[in-house]
Design a protein around this motif. Structure first.
Motif, PDB file in Angstrom:
ATOM      1  N   GLU A  42      67.358  59.795   1.037  1.00  0.00           N
ATOM      2  CA  GLU A  42      68.196  58.596   0.989  1.00  0.00           C
ATOM      3  C   GLU A  42      68.624  58.312  -0.450  1.00  0.00           C
ATOM      4  O   GLU A  42      69.781  57.974  -0.705  1.00  0.00           O
ATOM      5  CB  GLU A  42      67.438  57.387   1.549  1.00  0.00           C
ATOM      6  N   LYS A  69      61.997  49.962  14.818  1.00  0.00           N
ATOM      7  CA  LYS A  69      63.064  50.416  13.930  1.00  0.00           C
ATOM      8  C   LYS A  69      62.858  51.879  13.526  1.00  0.00           C
ATOM      9  O   LYS A  69      63.796  52.670  13.542  1.00  0.00           O
ATOM     10  CB  LYS A  69      63.112  49.521  12.681  1.00  0.00           C
ATOM     11  N   GLU A  70      61.623  52.252  13.215  1.00  0.00           N
ATOM     12  CA  GLU A  70      61.346  53.622  12.816  1.00  0.00           C
ATOM     13  C   GLU A  70      61.440  54.578  14.012  1.00  0.00           C
ATOM     14  O   GLU A  70      61.960  55.692  13.885  1.00  0.00           O
ATOM     15  CB  GLU A  70      59.963  53.723  12.161  1.00  0.00           C
ATOM     16  N   PHE A  73      65.118  55.119  14.659  1.00  0.00           N
ATOM     17  CA  PHE A  73      65.667  55.954  13.600  1.00  0.00           C
ATOM     18  C   PHE A  73      65.265  57.411  13.820  1.00  0.00           C
ATOM     19  O   PHE A  73      66.077  58.319  13.678  1.00  0.00           O
ATOM     20  CB  PHE A  73      65.207  55.465  12.225  1.00  0.00           C
ATOM     21  N   ARG A  76      67.317  58.950  16.478  1.00  0.00           N
ATOM     22  CA  ARG A  76      68.640  59.323  15.943  1.00  0.00           C
ATOM     23  C   ARG A  76      68.569  60.622  15.127  1.00  0.00           C
ATOM     24  O   ARG A  76      69.450  61.479  15.239  1.00  0.00           O
ATOM     25  CB  ARG A  76      69.211  58.218  15.069  1.00  0.00           C
ATOM     26  N   LEU A  77      67.538  60.758  14.299  1.00  0.00           N
ATOM     27  CA  LEU A  77      67.379  61.990  13.522  1.00  0.00           C
ATOM     28  C   LEU A  77      67.226  63.196  14.447  1.00  0.00           C
ATOM     29  O   LEU A  77      67.803  64.260  14.202  1.00  0.00           O
ATOM     30  CB  LEU A  77      66.168  61.906  12.593  1.00  0.00           C
ATOM     31  N   HIS A 115      71.529  50.828  22.640  1.00  0.00           N
ATOM     32  CA  HIS A 115      71.234  52.247  22.422  1.00  0.00           C
ATOM     33  C   HIS A 115      71.896  53.150  23.460  1.00  0.00           C
ATOM     34  O   HIS A 115      71.495  54.301  23.632  1.00  0.00           O
ATOM     35  CB  HIS A 115      69.719  52.479  22.431  1.00  0.00           C
TER      36      HIS A 115
END
Length: 144
Positions: A42, A69-70, A73, A76-77, A115
């Protein structure tokens, strides 16, 4: 603060150090490495370039990721890594990433308004990879 960096001169030394790490501690170690890699990527705007390295470390520690949140994420990764694997015709790897991404979402999050797009892409990409791998029963499960 200061950051420790370790670079192993030889793969066998790295493997020996890894073997000395108790198996029960390895998921936490991988999660920590994934978080450090993500923070570094990042900072240097290299997430896209390092997505496989980052997601592989996170996935080895994903059982310890509980904060929404993690988790999202990480889903998504895994979607990014899965789609890129499909583009490279690495369909077995794609399935690993896509299924890991799906597993990071709770039932209430799958296909929720927030989502929906990610859920749809995870499932359609999974179906595509299963189809290419001729796993017809898995294709039906992915689209059912």
């Amino acid at each position: 603060g200061s950051r420790s960096r370790y670079k192993f001169a030889h793969d066998q030394i790295q493997q020996a150090a890894y073997q000395l790490t108790p198996e029960v501690d390895r998921p936490l170690m991988h999660l920590h490495i994934g978080r450090m890699l993500l923070k570094d990527a990042e900072h240097h705007s290299n997430i896209d370039k390092d997505v496989f390295l980052i997601v592989d470390q996170f996935n080895r520690g994903k059982s310890l990721v509980h904060e929404a949140k993690e988790r999202i994420f990480l889903a998504r990764l895994n979607l990014i890594a899965g789609e890129r694997s499909i583009q490279s015709s690495a369909f077995i790897s794609a399935l690993t990433y896509l299924k890991a991404g799906i597993s990071m979402l709770e039932t209430s999050e799958l296909f929720s308004t927030e989502h929906y797009d990610m859920s749809l892409r995870l499932y359609t990409s999974t179906a595509e990879a299963e189809l290419v791998n001729a796993n017809m029963s898995e294709v039906e499960a992915a689209v059912a």
